[in-house]
Scaffold this active site. Structure first.
Site, PDB file in Angstrom:
ATOM      1  N   ASP A 240       0.779  -0.880   0.115  1.00 57.31           N
ATOM      2  CA  ASP A 240       0.611   0.026  -0.246  1.00 57.31           C
ATOM      3  C   ASP A 240       1.199   1.516   0.120  1.00 57.31           C
ATOM      4  O   ASP A 240       1.746   1.034   0.665  1.00 57.31           O
ATOM      5  CB  ASP A 240      -1.071  -0.396   1.329  1.00 57.31           C
ATOM      6  CG  ASP A 240      -2.278   1.192   1.037  1.00 57.31           C
ATOM      7  OD1 ASP A 240      -2.979   1.275   0.320  1.00 57.31           O
ATOM      8  OD2 ASP A 240      -1.824   1.233   2.310  1.00 57.31           O
ATOM      9  N   GLU A 309      14.745 -15.098   0.399  1.00 59.07           N
ATOM     10  CA  GLU A 309      15.177 -15.530   0.816  1.00 59.07           C
ATOM     11  C   GLU A 309      13.855 -17.590   1.116  1.00 59.07           C
ATOM     12  O   GLU A 309      14.599 -18.706   1.458  1.00 59.07           O
ATOM     13  CB  GLU A 309      15.248 -15.254   2.612  1.00 59.07           C
ATOM     14  CG  GLU A 309      16.399 -14.906   2.493  1.00 59.07           C
ATOM     15  CD  GLU A 309      16.217 -14.557   4.674  1.00 59.07           C
ATOM     16  OE1 GLU A 309      15.372 -15.393   5.569  1.00 59.07           O
ATOM     17  OE2 GLU A 309      16.983 -13.024   4.795  1.00 59.07           O
TER      18      GLU A 309
END
Ligand code: NOJ
Ligand code: MG
Length: 595
Positions: A240, A309
């Site tokens: 956002d 990751e």
């Protein structure tokens, strides 16, 4: 539909510069060509009958999404929130608001989507928290200059008494972007006196204080929030106000204009401005010292590393109202976010030259950084495209429509919306759909002002209608109370009577229905690999003021945006957004053909 039509407009060879994007069959991450469906939880489906959509409601309707054939779902916020801005005011980033269910409901929904082969993206709201967030409550109970205040943007006021806001910034929802604290308050359970109260910044509602992204604790906290949801198995985040988190040093005054949807409205009956910028700018960019500062990019580089990751190509999509498109492309450089909504496309008028210009500029900018374009026509902040494209006046993108405003032509709007959607879905890149557009759903344009809830309506003293009209609960069953939104017939906003005609159950399996058109389009798009194809403008329409036409992997897409029918090129008709008239393509209709 399978008609073969003989007429061809021309045999002229394609010119080299008609190719604006080259496709690739190389292995790619799933999001590069994904069709992603936005669920606005409070208005999708209600499981418990309180009139507000919830997560069990979504789980119960997952088969609708699977049948439609989308690749992923993006959920607007469902976190703990006082709901001052429909959940974009988050009080706890790691929990589900009881209004929407529980974390266990979320896990079940996520598993249900994954079982059906659909990925799930959640919304992250990092620019501001709710004023009910523990951090803000602690800041209110702490002194000026304290570490608690340093996570937000508190400042002393201007003027001898400090009673003028620290700068002249306006809230995107209207009114000042600063609110002054009370001289004496009870925050976090403690009575607190502040004789010369400070002000805090909020680019949106006063219940949405902006965080200070220069603060390392803010950065660490959000990386941890990312991990919380990544560990749960979400496939990505919609970010956002991704262009707003870093403000210019010194918070200088700004004399420009801010609004949710920037710029002036286009007039869909006006001839295209020949001097319109080639960079595709349409006025969709927020400007000023609070937006698109270079410092935001380091945040996204750090987040990119966090996502990397995890296995499975998790992604970040930027909600960034930034222009020109080359500037927006900086958010999707190889080590930053993965997608950025193309609001320049959303805000383009129904005009062939303007659409070609923005499409070409989009590929030019994104190809340079190796990112996909990310098309979008509707979301929970803008007037639905089935209504926008049927509005009688120049204002093709107002902030909502009042009952007293000139009303849209519903039939024309739907016709154009279907044509616009087929045009969008024929293009390479990723595409976002907003819940209900697959039903052809219009905006509610006659909502009584008494039921409006958008803070933007109130903060402008009712001058703007606001965004409630695109957030009305979905119609699922024509014959049920509340059109099947939930078990009780209650709906948090009233539905217009017309929604009966759009109910999902009236469209399933019905040839020519909007739902079946979308379903067929997604199936062809997938089968033909259109999402990772190329785009070459098609003669003789390369410069046409009436027609947008291109080829993508042997599929010819022709959209006729003007009143006179145009001859169809040769080929087998795969799909059309409306009835074809013999060998011609009527106005406001898009066709897909196999060349
Ligand atoms: C953009 C969201 O899409 C909108 O609904 C919200 O009001 C603002 N950001 C503030 O979070
Ligand atoms: Mg409910």
């Amino acid at each position: 539909m399978a008609t073969t039509v003989p007429t061809t407009p021309t045999d002229a060879p394609l010119t080299a510069d008609a190719t604006v994007h080259v496709g690739s069959d190389a292995a790619r991450e799933w999001w590069r060509d994904a069709v992603i469906y936005q669920v606005y939880p409070r208005s999708f489906a209600d499981g418990d009958g309180d009139g507000i959509g919830d997560i069990p409601g979504i789980t119960a309707r997952l088969d609708h999404l699977r049948t439609l054939g989308i690749d992923a779902v993006w959920l607007s916020p469902f976190y703990r929130s006082p709901q001052k801005d429909a959940g974009y005011d988050v009080a706890d980033y790691r929990d589900v608001d009881p209004l929407f269910g529980t974390l266990a409901d979320f896990d079940e929904m996520l598993a249900g989507a994954h079982e059906r082969g659909m990925r799930v993206i959640v919304d992250l709201v990092p620019n501001h928290t709710s004023d009910q967030h523990a951090w803000f409550q602690q800041a209110l109970a702490a002194a000026p200059g304290s570490p608690e205040r340093a996570r937000y943007i508190f400042r002393d006021g201007r003027g001898p008494a400090g009673d003028e806001p620290p700068n002249n910034w306006q809230s995107i929802f209207g009114g000042a972007a600063w609110t002054r604290l009370e001289a004496s308050s009870t925050a976090d359970g403690d009575a607190f006196d502040e004789p010369n109260p400070q002000w805090y910044l909020h680019l949106f509602d006063s219940s949405q204080p902006d965080l200070d992204w220069n603060h390392p604790e803010v950065r660490a906290e959000f990386e941890d929030v990312l991990r919380f949801w990544l560990d749960k198995g979400v496939d990505g985040f919609r970010v956002d106000v991704a262009h707003g988190m870093v403000k210019a040093d010194g918070l200088p005054d700004w004399h420009g204009h801010v609004s949710m949807v920037e710029g002036s409205s286009g007039d869909d009956e006006q001839p295209t401005d020949p001097g319109a910028p080639e960079d595709g700018s349409t006025g969709a960019g927020n400007q000023g010292p609070m937006f698109d500062q270079d410092g935001v990019h380091e945040i996204y580089r750090a987040w990119h590393r966090v996502l990397a990751e995890y296995e499975g190509d998790r992604c970040l999509v930027a909600e960034a109202w930034v222009e020109p498109l080359s500037r927006l492309a900086r958010y999707v450089r190889p080590d930053e976010m993965h997608q950025a909504f193309n609001f320049s496309f959303l805000t383009t008028a129904w005009d062939a030259a303007a659409l070609r210009r923005v499409v070409a500029a989009s590929y030019r900018a994104n190809d340079e950084v190796g990112a996909p374009t990310t098309w979008v026509l509707s979301n929970h902040d803008v007037v639905r495209h089935a209504t926008r494209l049927g509005l009688p006046t120049a204002g093709v993108r107002p902030n909502g429509v009042f009952a007293t405003d000139p009303q849209p032509d519903e039939e024309l709007g739907l016709r154009r919306a279907r044509a616009a959607s087929l045009l969008m879905l024929g293009m390479p890149g990723s595409a976002y759909l907003y819940q209900g557009e697959e039903l052809g759903l219009p905006e509610h344009t006659t909502l009584p002002n008494e039921v409006r809830q958008d803070p933007g309506h109130f903060r402008t003293d009712g001058a703007e209608a606001g965004r409630d009209g695109c957030r009305v609960p979905l119609p699922w069953e024509a014959a049920a109370a509340g059109y099947g939104f939930g078990p009780t017939g209650d709906t948090w906003l009233p539905q217009p009577e017309s929604y009966r005609r759009y109910a999902a159950d009236t469209q399933y399996g019905v040839a020519g229905s909007t739902f079946e058109m979308y379903r067929a389009a997604l199936a062809v798009r997938r089968a033909e690999g259109l999402g990772h194809g190329g785009l070459t403008w098609l003669d003789p329409w390369v410069d046409s003021p009436d027609v947008v036409a291109f080829t993508n992997r042997g599929v010819v897409v022709v959209a006729n945006l003007r009143s006179a029918p145009v001859p169809l090129p040769d080929g087998e008709v795969l799909l059309a957004s409306g009835e074809l008239a013999g060998t011609t393509l009527p106005a406001d209709t898009t066709v897909w053909l196999r060349a």
